[in-house]
Design a protein around this motif. Structure first.
Motif, PDB file in Angstrom:
ATOM      1  N   ALA A   1       0.809  -1.172  -0.019  1.00 13.31           N
ATOM      2  CA  ALA A   1       0.029  -0.052  -0.130  1.00 13.31           C
ATOM      3  C   ALA A   1       0.902   1.022  -0.020  1.00 13.31           C
ATOM      4  O   ALA A   1       0.557   2.156  -0.660  1.00 13.31           O
ATOM      5  CB  ALA A   1      -0.833   0.094   1.260  1.00 13.31           C
ATOM      6  N   LEU A   2       1.977   1.143   0.792  1.00 11.75           N
ATOM      7  CA  LEU A   2       2.789   2.376   0.807  1.00 11.75           C
ATOM      8  C   LEU A   2       3.553   2.473  -0.716  1.00 11.75           C
ATOM      9  O   LEU A   2       3.915   3.636  -0.958  1.00 11.75           O
ATOM     10  CB  LEU A   2       3.992   2.084   1.780  1.00 11.75           C
ATOM     11  CG  LEU A   2       3.642   2.188   3.286  1.00 11.75           C
ATOM     12  CD1 LEU A   2       4.777   1.914   4.041  1.00 11.75           C
ATOM     13  CD2 LEU A   2       2.904   3.829   3.633  1.00 11.75           C
ATOM     14  N   ALA A   3       3.988   1.376  -1.328  1.00 17.53           N
ATOM     15  CA  ALA A   3       4.624   1.569  -2.349  1.00 17.53           C
ATOM     16  C   ALA A   3       3.376   2.168  -3.533  1.00 17.53           C
ATOM     17  O   ALA A   3       3.858   3.124  -4.242  1.00 17.53           O
ATOM     18  CB  ALA A   3       4.858   0.133  -3.058  1.00 17.53           C
ATOM     19  N   TYR A   4       2.294   1.649  -3.580  1.00 16.89           N
ATOM     20  CA  TYR A   4       1.240   2.261  -4.450  1.00 16.89           C
ATOM     21  C   TYR A   4       0.902   3.655  -4.301  1.00 16.89           C
ATOM     22  O   TYR A   4       1.185   4.504  -5.096  1.00 16.89           O
ATOM     23  CB  TYR A   4      -0.137   1.377  -4.297  1.00 16.89           C
ATOM     24  CG  TYR A   4      -0.111   0.195  -5.106  1.00 16.89           C
ATOM     25  CD1 TYR A   4       0.051   0.318  -6.401  1.00 16.89           C
ATOM     26  CD2 TYR A   4      -0.506  -0.934  -4.474  1.00 16.89           C
ATOM     27  CE1 TYR A   4      -0.412  -0.782  -7.343  1.00 16.89           C
ATOM     28  CE2 TYR A   4      -0.955  -2.092  -5.162  1.00 16.89           C
ATOM     29  CZ  TYR A   4      -0.641  -2.178  -6.413  1.00 16.89           C
ATOM     30  OH  TYR A   4      -0.759  -3.190  -7.315  1.00 16.89           O
ATOM     31  N   LYS A   5       1.209   4.026  -2.947  1.00 17.73           N
ATOM     32  CA  LYS A   5       0.906   5.331  -2.406  1.00 17.73           C
ATOM     33  C   LYS A   5       1.855   6.079  -3.161  1.00 17.73           C
ATOM     34  O   LYS A   5       1.992   7.248  -3.827  1.00 17.73           O
ATOM     35  CB  LYS A   5       0.717   5.491  -1.100  1.00 17.73           C
ATOM     36  CG  LYS A   5       0.493   7.010  -0.572  1.00 17.73           C
ATOM     37  CD  LYS A   5       0.577   7.101   0.814  1.00 17.73           C
ATOM     38  CE  LYS A   5       0.300   8.664   1.275  1.00 17.73           C
ATOM     39  NZ  LYS A   5       0.565   8.786   2.844  1.00 17.73           N
ATOM     40  N   GLY A   6       3.431   5.758  -3.122  1.00 18.60           N
ATOM     41  CA  GLY A   6       4.321   6.515  -3.327  1.00 18.60           C
ATOM     42  C   GLY A   6       4.461   6.698  -5.055  1.00 18.60           C
ATOM     43  O   GLY A   6       4.855   7.430  -5.576  1.00 18.60           O
ATOM     44  N   LEU A   7       3.968   5.574  -5.506  1.00 19.71           N
ATOM     45  CA  LEU A   7       3.814   5.542  -7.019  1.00 19.71           C
ATOM     46  C   LEU A   7       2.899   6.772  -7.562  1.00 19.71           C
ATOM     47  O   LEU A   7       2.851   7.344  -8.516  1.00 19.71           O
ATOM     48  CB  LEU A   7       3.325   4.138  -7.649  1.00 19.71           C
ATOM     49  CG  LEU A   7       4.378   3.072  -7.651  1.00 19.71           C
ATOM     50  CD1 LEU A   7       3.999   1.536  -7.882  1.00 19.71           C
ATOM     51  CD2 LEU A   7       5.625   3.410  -8.760  1.00 19.71           C
ATOM     52  N   GLN A   8       1.711   6.851  -6.807  1.00 21.82           N
ATOM     53  CA  GLN A   8       0.786   7.818  -7.121  1.00 21.82           C
ATOM     54  C   GLN A   8       1.091   9.122  -6.945  1.00 21.82           C
ATOM     55  O   GLN A   8       0.862   9.967  -7.645  1.00 21.82           O
ATOM     56  CB  GLN A   8      -0.620   7.505  -6.306  1.00 21.82           C
ATOM     57  CG  GLN A   8      -1.385   6.242  -6.410  1.00 21.82           C
ATOM     58  CD  GLN A   8      -2.019   6.389  -7.880  1.00 21.82           C
ATOM     59  OE1 GLN A   8      -2.434   7.412  -8.381  1.00 21.82           O
ATOM     60  NE2 GLN A   8      -1.754   5.156  -8.405  1.00 21.82           N
ATOM     61  N   VAL A   9       1.810   9.240  -5.818  1.00 22.15           N
ATOM     62  CA  VAL A   9       2.563  10.659  -5.653  1.00 22.15           C
ATOM     63  C   VAL A   9       3.504  10.918  -6.870  1.00 22.15           C
ATOM     64  O   VAL A   9       3.504  12.074  -7.429  1.00 22.15           O
ATOM     65  CB  VAL A   9       3.240  10.788  -4.282  1.00 22.15           C
ATOM     66  CG1 VAL A   9       4.110  11.921  -4.194  1.00 22.15           C
ATOM     67  CG2 VAL A   9       2.394  10.606  -3.046  1.00 22.15           C
ATOM     68  N   ARG A  10       4.145  10.249  -7.199  1.00 25.37           N
ATOM     69  CA  ARG A  10       5.307  10.184  -8.409  1.00 25.37           C
ATOM     70  C   ARG A  10       4.625  10.496  -9.452  1.00 25.37           C
ATOM     71  O   ARG A  10       4.825  11.344 -10.414  1.00 25.37           O
ATOM     72  CB  ARG A  10       6.096   8.913  -8.387  1.00 25.37           C
ATOM     73  CG  ARG A  10       7.156   9.310  -9.466  1.00 25.37           C
ATOM     74  CD  ARG A  10       7.992   8.103  -9.513  1.00 25.37           C
ATOM     75  NE  ARG A  10       9.095   8.088  -8.381  1.00 25.37           N
ATOM     76  CZ  ARG A  10       9.811   6.968  -8.088  1.00 25.37           C
ATOM     77  NH1 ARG A  10       9.614   5.803  -8.632  1.00 25.37           N
ATOM     78  NH2 ARG A  10      10.544   7.098  -7.083  1.00 25.37           N
ATOM     79  N   LYS A  11       3.260   9.930  -9.887  1.00 27.48           N
ATOM     80  CA  LYS A  11       2.898  10.201 -11.083  1.00 27.48           C
ATOM     81  C   LYS A  11       2.196  11.629 -11.166  1.00 27.48           C
ATOM     82  O   LYS A  11       2.226  12.305 -12.039  1.00 27.48           O
ATOM     83  CB  LYS A  11       1.626   9.043 -11.124  1.00 27.48           C
ATOM     84  CG  LYS A  11       1.513   8.536 -12.371  1.00 27.48           C
ATOM     85  CD  LYS A  11       0.273   7.545 -12.595  1.00 27.48           C
ATOM     86  CE  LYS A  11       0.687   6.029 -12.398  1.00 27.48           C
ATOM     87  NZ  LYS A  11      -0.306   4.972 -12.421  1.00 27.48           N
ATOM     88  N   LYS A  12       1.489  11.964 -10.045  1.00 29.76           N
ATOM     89  CA  LYS A  12       1.015  13.317  -9.689  1.00 29.76           C
ATOM     90  C   LYS A  12       2.136  14.471 -10.170  1.00 29.76           C
ATOM     91  O   LYS A  12       1.971  15.461 -10.696  1.00 29.76           O
ATOM     92  CB  LYS A  12       0.399  13.527  -8.555  1.00 29.76           C
ATOM     93  CG  LYS A  12      -0.946  12.938  -8.374  1.00 29.76           C
ATOM     94  CD  LYS A  12      -1.486  13.037  -7.020  1.00 29.76           C
ATOM     95  CE  LYS A  12      -2.974  12.489  -6.707  1.00 29.76           C
ATOM     96  NZ  LYS A  12      -3.040  12.387  -5.473  1.00 29.76           N
TER      97      LYS A  12
END
Length: 94
Positions: A78-89
């Protein structure tokens, strides 16, 4: 025996905040034993600290294929997905 030693060394590196070295030790462990889930969740933690979210997600996915109720793997993924989402934004905002 070598596996335990490498794992302990990896854990020591994590405690010192040396995540690159810890990743190296955990990766060596995996060559000796691919079924040990804690190695993958430990390495995922290091990848998260290094902002390597895709790698962290892959390690967690691997654990969840073996142990589908591993809480650490779910949490770190979940933390990894969150990090990927932030990076995408952030990439979209450039």
């Amino acid at each position: 025996e070598k596996f335990k030693m490498l794992k302990a060394e990896g854990n020591d590196f994590v405690k010192k905040g040396n995540y690159e070295e810890a990743v190296h030790k955990y990766s060596e462990c995996m060559k000796l034993n691919t079924e040990e889930c804690t190695i993958y969740t430990n390495r995922a933690l290091c990848y998260l600290k290094l902002y390597k979210y895709e790698e962290a997600k892959q390690d967690c996915d691997h654990v969840l294929q073996i142990e589908d109720s591993n809480i650490k793997a779910f949490y770190r993924r979940a933390l990894a997905y969150k990090g990927l989402q932030v990076r995408k934004k952030n990439m979209a905002g450039i």
